[in-house]
Structure formats: structure tokens, C-alpha cells
Scaffold this motif. Structure first.
Motif, PDB file in Angstrom:
ATOM      1  N   GLY A  71      -1.456   8.074  12.792  1.00 29.83           N
ATOM      2  CA  GLY A  71      -2.589   8.899  12.089  1.00 29.83           C
ATOM      3  C   GLY A  71      -2.905   8.748  10.717  1.00 29.83           C
ATOM      4  N   GLU A  72      -1.685   8.445   9.903  1.00 30.34           N
ATOM      5  CA  GLU A  72      -2.050   7.944   8.621  1.00 30.34           C
ATOM      6  C   GLU A  72      -2.843   6.776   8.283  1.00 30.34           C
ATOM      7  OE1 GLU A  72       1.751  10.459   6.651  1.00 30.34           O
ATOM      8  OE2 GLU A  72       2.058   8.372   7.374  1.00 30.34           O
ATOM      9  N   PHE A  73      -2.271   5.871   9.049  1.00 31.17           N
ATOM     10  CA  PHE A  73      -3.091   4.570   9.327  1.00 31.17           C
ATOM     11  C   PHE A  73      -4.789   4.723   9.444  1.00 31.17           C
ATOM     12  CE2 PHE A  73       0.481   1.493   9.638  1.00 31.17           C
ATOM     13  CZ  PHE A  73       0.056   0.389   8.643  1.00 31.17           C
ATOM     14  N   ILE A  74      -4.994   5.522  10.409  1.00 31.12           N
ATOM     15  CA  ILE A  74      -6.406   6.004  10.766  1.00 31.12           C
ATOM     16  C   ILE A  74      -6.892   6.644   9.656  1.00 31.12           C
ATOM     17  CG2 ILE A  74      -7.848   7.104  12.364  1.00 31.12           C
ATOM     18  CD1 ILE A  74      -5.563   6.688  14.551  1.00 31.12           C
ATOM     19  N   SER A  75      -6.304   7.595   8.897  1.00 28.74           N
ATOM     20  CA  SER A  75      -6.844   8.450   7.892  1.00 28.74           C
ATOM     21  C   SER A  75      -7.163   7.405   6.651  1.00 28.74           C
ATOM     22  CB  SER A  75      -5.802   9.416   7.422  1.00 28.74           C
ATOM     23  OG  SER A  75      -5.663  10.452   8.198  1.00 28.74           O
ATOM     24  N   ILE A  76      -6.105   6.476   6.225  1.00 29.43           N
ATOM     25  CA  ILE A  76      -6.550   5.690   5.149  1.00 29.43           C
ATOM     26  C   ILE A  76      -7.842   4.648   5.392  1.00 29.43           C
ATOM     27  CG2 ILE A  76      -5.862   3.660   4.077  1.00 29.43           C
ATOM     28  CD1 ILE A  76      -2.971   4.691   4.334  1.00 29.43           C
ATOM     29  N   GLY A  77      -7.989   4.321   6.827  1.00 28.92           N
ATOM     30  CA  GLY A  77      -8.975   3.403   7.221  1.00 28.92           C
ATOM     31  C   GLY A  77     -10.432   4.149   7.114  1.00 28.92           C
TER      32      GLY A  77
END
Length: 402
Positions: free
Chosen positions: A371-377
Motif C-alpha cells: 500500500g505504501e508503494f502504491i501511495s508513493i507511485g
């Protein structure tokens, strides 16, 4: 759309040096940002897990006034029924009663204020992992020694004590009178917090209780659950079934920990936005330079019938493709770094003394969620689109006849 995509992609590589430098900057920035966020998450998770597993546990029970007043007389009542309830609850993995007191520690060198934690050795071993912090000597279950005591290495150094030495503790009884007792140092420990090591001594619960009161007393019960998410429900059941005690979850016992958990989510966005804002100026500069170099070309496209909307989309698409190329490389590099460090950890040994003062271990294992990877993206795409809006608006204002 395929044609616009092809043109946008080719436009990026008209100047491979310029585009390559920007892609490298985006890659390095995102790699640093993701690793930084992962390291911060690892620090916070390490702190939370350490305190829960070694001391706080998932739940704690006290007399309603004990945490504020810390009077020895404010002990738990109806403990037999309370312990039966904990043994019968399937959600409870383990529990450990504790006797707590503030005291003055007297040695031949000096006198210090300390907090005494009286433990049930067997139950404490099944509930917490603090035994793993024992660096020398024996645990409290040692036989043949009267009033055994464990002391932190930092406190032992301050008092110049060694294993086998005797100290005197002076504390208040449940009746409000001062009493003193001699304890023998049988072991030493080193926790993740120097402050804890300098201010805490561990003794057997029975030894401390008999000096405090003519009948056994307990001031705290630490409860470990199979599932941390059950903590609010178990605390509610205990408070309803035993109104004379106060059960609290780990977030209530240690509000700073819950604040740290919330802070980690906030810092994810702060770090990413700071990095991407800095990179946004590079994206803006690159797109403006490309635009000024292609004024005649864009005017020609408008002249032969390409709509201004398509020109606008083409400029945005160039910025997005440029950024996503760097972002993909940055995420891949960050993923490899996190995978490597998740096994070996990031060693901050050179700062070990400073981190110990703050209660942190010097070896950190980074953690980051999908989820944090997606948020950064998503933040990357949003900032890129925002940075490319100005060049795109300038492009659609071009007058071909000029």
C-alpha cells in the motif's frame, strides 16, 4: 492515442543526455525516499515490537489510581478470580503478575532512585522476551540465593558493582512506612534503552511482596494475546467483569507508541512529497526547454490539423513517461535494497550510543508495505502532472501564424 504516445516517447529521447540525467535524478530520489521511509517504518516497528514483547505486552491491568499515584497500597483486588478469567480466555496467550515499587538504591559508591519490578520468573518467561536481554549471570529463578536481583549494566557501572555484590533498597510499604531490604546481584541485563537500564532493577515478586505487605500483593498484570487486534475487546471484557481494576491496551498504556505509529504514515507522505517537489523543478525545466526548442514543430502540427487538446495531452504524456521511467528504475532499485536489508539489516553501530539513549537498537530492518508503494507511485504521478501543466498550457497557446 497510439500516435500521440509514440510521438511523446520519441520526443523524450531527442536529447538522451538531458533526459537521462533527469531519469537518473528521479531514480536516485525515489530510491532514497523509499529506503528512508522503509527505514523509518523499521525503526518504529522495532520500537513497538520491542516494548510489547519485552515489557508492555498487549494489555495491562492496574488499580485505577496506581498509574497516577504509584502508592504501594493501590494493588489489584480479587486476583484469584481475575487469574481464573485469564486462564479460561482462549484469546490470551500468556499473562504475568508484577509487583512494582519506587525505591532508593544504596551501594558503597552512591545512592540512586530506581524503580523495582517484582516478577514471577516462570510466567514472565512465557509472556515476555526480556530474558533474552540477560547478558551475564543467572535469572531470578536461581536457587540458594536470598533476595536475588537483576541490574542493568549501565546502573552497575555507575555503582561499580559486580555479580555477587549486595545492595540495599529502601521503599514504602502498603502501610505507608519505610523499610529496607538487602538484595544480592545475580545477573545483569542490557535493554535497548540506556535510560531503562539506569533506572530499573528486577527482583522476584514474592521477595518484594513480603517486604511490602503481610499478604501477597500485585500492582500490575501484563497480558499477551494471540492476536493484537483482540486487545480492545479483551480490555472491555475485563473492565466490565472486574470494575475494581482498570485494563488498558498497549496504545493506552503507552500513548507515545500509538503516536509513533500514526506519525509513520504521515512521514511517508512528507518525505515523498519533499523529494518529488524538488524533482518537479527538474521536470518543469526539462519540459520548458523541450517546448522552446519545438515551437515551430508544434505550430506545424497545429497547422496540419492536430487539435490543441492532443498537443496538451502529448506534453503531459511526455512528462509522465519520463517520470515513470525513472520511477520504475527507482522502485526496482529500492525493492532490491529493501530485500537485501530485510535480511541483514541496516547497521547504525557508529551511532549505537546515541540510539541507545533514545531507546532504539542500532540494527534496523526496513519495512514497507504494498500500500505504501502504491501511495508513493500515486504521489509521483500527481506531482509530475502538476509540474507539466504549465509547459502544456504554454504549448496550446502557440499561434501557428506567428
Amino acid at each position: 492515442m497510439k500516435t500521440i504516445f509514440t510521438i511523446a516517447w520519441r520526443n523524450i529521447w531527442r536529447h538522451p543526455g538531458r533526459s537521462g540525467v533527469l531519469i537518473a535524478a528521479i531514480t536516485a530520489g525515489l530510491w532514497a525516499g523509499v529506503v528512508t521511509v522503509g527505514t523509518m517504518n523499521g525503526l518504529l516497528l522495532q520500537r513497538v515490537n520491542y516494548l510489547i514483547e519485552s515489557e508492555i505486552t498487549h494489555l495491562q491491568m492496574h488499580h485505577p489510581e496506581f498509574l497516577t499515584e504509584r502508592r504501594p497500597a493501590d494493588s489489584l483486588s480479587n486476583t484469584a478470580a481475575l487469574f481464573r478469567f485469564l486462564d479460561s480466555d482462549a484469546r490470551v496467550s500468556g499473562w504475568a503478575p508484577r509487583v512494582l515499587s519506587d525505591a532508593m538504591l544504596q551501594s558503597p559508591v552512591k545512592t540512586s532512585g530506581v524503580r523495582i519490578r517484582g516478577l514471577d520468573p516462570e510466567r514472565e518467561m512465557r509472556t515476555t522476551t526480556f530474558l533474552e536481554r540477560l547478558t551475564d549471570g543467572d535469572y531470578l529463578s536461581i536457587e540458594g540465593v536470598r533476595n536475588p536481583l537483576l541490574m542493568g549494566e549501565a546502573l552497575m557501572e555507575q555503582h561499580r558493582m559486580r555479580l555477587g555484590d549486595r545492595i540495599v533498597l529502601t521503599f514504602e510499604t502498603t502501610g505507608g512506612e519505610l523499610t529496607s531490604a538487602a538484595f544480592n546481584i545475580v545477573g545483569q541485563f542490557r535493554s535497548a534503552s540506556t535510560e531503562y537500564d539506569e533506572s530499573t532493577v528486577l527482583v522476584h515478586a514474592d521477595d518484594l511482596s513480603q517486604h511490602l505487605s503481610p499478604v501477597p500483593v500485585y500492582h500490575e498484570v501484563g497480558i499477551l494475546l494471540h492476536d493484537i487486534d483482540d486487545a480492545p475487546a479483551v480490555a472491555s471484557a475485563l473492565n466490565e467483569g472486574f470494575p475494581e481494576i482498570r485494563a488498558q491496551t498497549w496504545t493506552q498504556v503507552s500513548p507515545e507508541l500509538s503516536t509513533l505509529v500514526a506519525f509513520s504514515g504521515f512521514m511517508l507522505y512528507v518525505v515523498t512529497i519533499i523529494i518529488m517537489t524538488a524533482l518537479a523543478f527538474g521536470i518543469l525545466n526539462t519540459m520548458l526547454m523541450a517546448l522552446f526548442e519545438r515551437l515551430r514543430e508544434i505550430a506545424m502540427l497545429l497547422s496540419i490539423g492536430m487539435s490543441r487538446a492532443r498537443i496538451f495531452v502529448m506534453i503531459l504524456l511526455e512528462a509522465v513517461l519520463l517520470t515513470l521511467t525513472g520511477a520504475a528504475a527507482g522502485f526496482a532499485l529500492a525493492g532490491l535494497s529493501l530485500w537485501h536489508f530485510s535480511g541483514s539489516g541496516i547497521n547504525f553501530e557508529m551511532f549505537a550510543e546515541g540510539t541507545a539513549e533514545l531507546g532504539w537498537d542500532h540494527l534496523v530492518f526496513p519495512v514497507i508495505t504494498t500500500g505504501e508503494f502504491i501511495s508513493i507511485g500515486l504521489i509521483v504521478v500527481f506531482v509530475t502532472l502538476a509540474a507539466s501543466l504549465y509547459p502544456a498550457f504554454k504549448a496550446i497557446k502557440i499561434q501557428p501564424i506567428q
